[in-house]
Every structure is written in C-alpha cells, then in structure tokens.
Design a protein around this motif. Sequence first.
Motif, PDB file in Angstrom:
ATOM      1  N   THR A  62      37.634   5.662  -3.325  1.00 31.74           N
ATOM      2  CA  THR A  62      37.699   4.730  -4.453  1.00 31.74           C
ATOM      3  C   THR A  62      38.206   3.369  -4.002  1.00 31.74           C
ATOM      4  OG1 THR A  62      38.075   6.557  -5.976  1.00 31.74           O
ATOM      5  CG2 THR A  62      38.703   4.363  -6.743  1.00 31.74           C
ATOM      6  N   LEU A  63      39.256   3.356  -3.207  1.00 31.71           N
ATOM      7  CA  LEU A  63      39.779   2.090  -2.681  1.00 31.71           C
ATOM      8  C   LEU A  63      38.730   1.370  -1.853  1.00 31.71           C
ATOM      9  CD1 LEU A  63      43.391   2.941  -1.475  1.00 31.71           C
ATOM     10  CD2 LEU A  63      42.729   1.364  -3.293  1.00 31.71           C
ATOM     11  N   ASP A  64      38.031   2.128  -1.057  1.00 31.41           N
ATOM     12  CA  ASP A  64      37.009   1.575  -0.186  1.00 31.41           C
ATOM     13  C   ASP A  64      35.938   0.847  -0.979  1.00 31.41           C
ATOM     14  OD1 ASP A  64      36.199   1.277   2.463  1.00 31.41           O
ATOM     15  OD2 ASP A  64      34.776   2.925   2.296  1.00 31.41           O
ATOM     16  N   LYS A  65      35.558   1.422  -2.106  1.00 32.81           N
ATOM     17  CA  LYS A  65      34.522   0.805  -2.940  1.00 32.81           C
ATOM     18  C   LYS A  65      35.073  -0.333  -3.785  1.00 32.81           C
ATOM     19  CE  LYS A  65      31.674   4.906  -3.076  1.00 32.81           C
ATOM     20  NZ  LYS A  65      32.349   6.174  -2.884  1.00 32.81           N
ATOM     21  N   ALA A  66      36.291  -0.174  -4.300  1.00 33.91           N
ATOM     22  CA  ALA A  66      36.871  -1.166  -5.200  1.00 33.91           C
ATOM     23  C   ALA A  66      37.414  -2.385  -4.454  1.00 33.91           C
ATOM     24  CB  ALA A  66      37.984  -0.538  -6.028  1.00 33.91           C
ATOM     25  N   LEU A  67      37.909  -2.174  -3.243  1.00 30.70           N
ATOM     26  CA  LEU A  67      38.538  -3.255  -2.475  1.00 30.70           C
ATOM     27  C   LEU A  67      37.988  -3.295  -1.047  1.00 30.70           C
ATOM     28  CD1 LEU A  67      42.182  -2.526  -3.649  1.00 30.70           C
ATOM     29  CD2 LEU A  67      40.690  -4.352  -4.476  1.00 30.70           C
ATOM     30  N   PRO A  68      36.695  -3.555  -0.895  1.00 29.96           N
ATOM     31  CA  PRO A  68      36.105  -3.501   0.442  1.00 29.96           C
ATOM     32  C   PRO A  68      36.710  -4.511   1.413  1.00 29.96           C
ATOM     33  CG  PRO A  68      34.562  -4.478  -1.116  1.00 29.96           C
ATOM     34  CD  PRO A  68      35.725  -3.954  -1.908  1.00 29.96           C
ATOM     35  N   GLU A  69      37.291  -5.588   0.890  1.00 29.69           N
ATOM     36  CA  GLU A  69      37.890  -6.587   1.786  1.00 29.69           C
ATOM     37  C   GLU A  69      39.052  -6.011   2.598  1.00 29.69           C
ATOM     38  OE1 GLU A  69      39.524  -7.028  -2.340  1.00 29.69           O
ATOM     39  OE2 GLU A  69      37.504  -7.132  -1.544  1.00 29.69           O
ATOM     40  N   LEU A  70      39.687  -4.943   2.091  1.00 33.41           N
ATOM     41  CA  LEU A  70      40.758  -4.303   2.851  1.00 33.41           C
ATOM     42  C   LEU A  70      40.267  -3.729   4.169  1.00 33.41           C
ATOM     43  CD1 LEU A  70      42.735  -2.329   0.133  1.00 33.41           C
ATOM     44  CD2 LEU A  70      43.421  -4.419   1.280  1.00 33.41           C
ATOM     45  N   PHE A  71      38.973  -3.432   4.223  1.00 35.29           N
ATOM     46  CA  PHE A  71      38.417  -2.789   5.404  1.00 35.29           C
ATOM     47  C   PHE A  71      37.510  -3.727   6.193  1.00 35.29           C
ATOM     48  CE2 PHE A  71      39.256   0.226   2.019  1.00 35.29           C
ATOM     49  CZ  PHE A  71      40.223   0.997   2.630  1.00 35.29           C
ATOM     50  N   ALA A  72      37.510  -5.002   5.821  1.00 37.80           N
ATOM     51  CA  ALA A  72      36.686  -5.989   6.527  1.00 37.80           C
ATOM     52  C   ALA A  72      37.219  -6.180   7.945  1.00 37.80           C
ATOM     53  CB  ALA A  72      36.693  -7.318   5.772  1.00 37.80           C
ATOM     54  N   PRO A  73      36.324  -6.425   8.880  1.00 41.82           N
ATOM     55  CA  PRO A  73      36.757  -6.609  10.270  1.00 41.82           C
ATOM     56  C   PRO A  73      37.765  -7.751  10.451  1.00 41.82           C
ATOM     57  CG  PRO A  73      34.359  -6.468  10.149  1.00 41.82           C
ATOM     58  CD  PRO A  73      34.889  -6.503   8.739  1.00 41.82           C
ATOM     59  N   ASP A  74      37.688  -8.769   9.579  1.00 40.13           N
ATOM     60  CA  ASP A  74      38.595  -9.914   9.707  1.00 40.13           C
ATOM     61  C   ASP A  74      39.793  -9.817   8.767  1.00 40.13           C
ATOM     62  OD1 ASP A  74      37.231 -10.327   7.324  1.00 40.13           O
ATOM     63  OD2 ASP A  74      37.008 -12.481   7.650  1.00 40.13           O
ATOM     64  N   TYR A  75      40.121  -8.618   8.309  1.00 34.32           N
ATOM     65  CA  TYR A  75      41.223  -8.450   7.366  1.00 34.32           C
ATOM     66  C   TYR A  75      42.538  -8.980   7.922  1.00 34.32           C
ATOM     67  CZ  TYR A  75      44.623  -6.454   4.192  1.00 34.32           C
ATOM     68  OH  TYR A  75      45.662  -6.307   3.315  1.00 34.32           O
ATOM     69  N   ASP A  76      42.802  -8.762   9.204  1.00 29.67           N
ATOM     70  CA  ASP A  76      44.057  -9.253   9.786  1.00 29.67           C
ATOM     71  C   ASP A  76      44.173 -10.763   9.645  1.00 29.67           C
ATOM     72  OD1 ASP A  76      44.751  -6.692  10.516  1.00 29.67           O
ATOM     73  OD2 ASP A  76      44.113  -6.919  12.599  1.00 29.67           O
ATOM     74  N   GLN A  77      43.075 -11.474   9.891  1.00 32.00           N
ATOM     75  CA  GLN A  77      43.098 -12.933   9.762  1.00 32.00           C
ATOM     76  C   GLN A  77      43.264 -13.350   8.302  1.00 32.00           C
ATOM     77  OE1 GLN A  77      40.570 -11.314  11.435  1.00 32.00           O
ATOM     78  NE2 GLN A  77      40.984 -11.864  13.554  1.00 32.00           N
ATOM     79  N   ARG A  78      42.583 -12.659   7.411  1.00 33.18           N
ATOM     80  CA  ARG A  78      42.726 -12.973   5.977  1.00 33.18           C
ATOM     81  C   ARG A  78      44.161 -12.743   5.508  1.00 33.18           C
ATOM     82  NH1 ARG A  78      37.614 -10.618   2.634  1.00 33.18           N
ATOM     83  NH2 ARG A  78      35.969 -11.242   4.061  1.00 33.18           N
ATOM     84  N   LEU A  79      44.750 -11.657   5.952  1.00 33.24           N
ATOM     85  CA  LEU A  79      46.118 -11.332   5.565  1.00 33.24           C
ATOM     86  C   LEU A  79      47.091 -12.381   6.089  1.00 33.24           C
ATOM     87  CD1 LEU A  79      48.058  -9.352   4.210  1.00 33.24           C
ATOM     88  CD2 LEU A  79      48.088  -8.054   6.352  1.00 33.24           C
ATOM     89  N   GLU A  80      46.935 -12.779   7.322  1.00 32.83           N
ATOM     90  CA  GLU A  80      47.822 -13.796   7.886  1.00 32.83           C
ATOM     91  C   GLU A  80      47.658 -15.131   7.171  1.00 32.83           C
ATOM     92  OE1 GLU A  80      50.815 -15.539   9.729  1.00 32.83           O
ATOM     93  OE2 GLU A  80      50.375 -13.403   9.747  1.00 32.83           O
ATOM     94  N   ALA A  81      46.428 -15.504   6.827  1.00 38.31           N
ATOM     95  CA  ALA A  81      46.196 -16.753   6.090  1.00 38.31           C
ATOM     96  C   ALA A  81      46.883 -16.691   4.720  1.00 38.31           C
ATOM     97  CB  ALA A  81      44.700 -17.005   5.927  1.00 38.31           C
ATOM     98  N   ALA A  82      46.812 -15.549   4.062  1.00 35.81           N
ATOM     99  CA  ALA A  82      47.478 -15.393   2.760  1.00 35.81           C
ATOM    100  C   ALA A  82      48.991 -15.487   2.919  1.00 35.81           C
ATOM    101  CB  ALA A  82      47.087 -14.063   2.130  1.00 35.81           C
ATOM    102  N   ARG A  83      49.517 -14.880   3.957  1.00 38.49           N
ATOM    103  CA  ARG A  83      50.967 -14.963   4.210  1.00 38.49           C
ATOM    104  C   ARG A  83      51.395 -16.410   4.425  1.00 38.49           C
ATOM    105  NH1 ARG A  83      51.239  -9.831   8.295  1.00 38.49           N
ATOM    106  NH2 ARG A  83      51.562  -8.250   6.700  1.00 38.49           N
ATOM    107  N   GLN A  84      50.596 -17.138   5.186  1.00 40.89           N
ATOM    108  CA  GLN A  84      50.921 -18.546   5.441  1.00 40.89           C
ATOM    109  C   GLN A  84      50.940 -19.343   4.133  1.00 40.89           C
ATOM    110  OE1 GLN A  84      51.918 -20.013   8.242  1.00 40.89           O
ATOM    111  NE2 GLN A  84      51.775 -18.085   9.366  1.00 40.89           N
ATOM    112  N   ARG A  85      49.977 -19.076   3.253  1.00 44.72           N
ATOM    113  CA  ARG A  85      49.925 -19.795   1.972  1.00 44.72           C
ATOM    114  C   ARG A  85      51.125 -19.457   1.105  1.00 44.72           C
ATOM    115  NH1 ARG A  85      44.600 -18.038   2.192  1.00 44.72           N
ATOM    116  NH2 ARG A  85      44.999 -16.471   0.599  1.00 44.72           N
ATOM    117  N   LEU A  86      51.639 -18.230   1.192  1.00 48.25           N
ATOM    118  CA  LEU A  86      52.721 -17.786   0.320  1.00 48.25           C
ATOM    119  C   LEU A  86      54.118 -18.114   0.849  1.00 48.25           C
ATOM    120  CD1 LEU A  86      51.227 -14.346  -0.685  1.00 48.25           C
ATOM    121  CD2 LEU A  86      51.434 -16.371  -2.120  1.00 48.25           C
ATOM    122  N   ARG A  87      54.210 -18.440   2.116  1.00 55.72           N
ATOM    123  CA  ARG A  87      55.528 -18.771   2.667  1.00 55.72           C
ATOM    124  C   ARG A  87      55.992 -20.122   2.131  1.00 55.72           C
ATOM    125  NH1 ARG A  87      53.500 -16.540   8.039  1.00 55.72           N
ATOM    126  NH2 ARG A  87      54.401 -14.474   8.024  1.00 55.72           N
TER     127      ARG A  87
END
Length: 67
Positions: free
Chosen positions: A39-64
């Motif tokens: 269910t998570l895989d279908k509802a939130l496919p971005e969690l499993f995207a190959p570039d998820y680490d980069q997306r996560l770090e960019a979000a962290r930078q925006r929130l700091r």
Amino acid sequence: MGGLEAEEVHWLERVQMTDLSHLVDDPAVWAPIHRIAGTLDKALPELFAPDYDQRLEAARQRLRPQD
C-alpha cells in the motif's frame, strides 16, 4: 512484478534482515507488514525513487533554520 514491487521487496528484505526480524519472528505478523508495504509503495512511490536520498536532503535543507 513491476518496478515498484521489485524495490518494495528490496527494502522490505532489508528490514527483515535486521534485528527487527528477531523481534518479530512469527510469519503471521509479516503478512500484514507485506500488505502495508504494498500500500505504501503504491500511495507514496516517491519514497522508493532512486533519487530519494537527494530529495530527502533537499527537504532537510529547506526546513533547517537559516542562521
């Protein structure tokens, strides 16, 4: 098996190879975990995207807070 399902297996296998698998050793417990993972895989496919680490770090930078 589609691309997302293959990655689902990958991350879920990693979870099962951790200490959590020793804590949860009943196969009946893993069945709903696999369903939730699908269910998570279908509802939130971005969690499993190959570039998820980069997306996560960019979000962290925006929130700091800016100094």
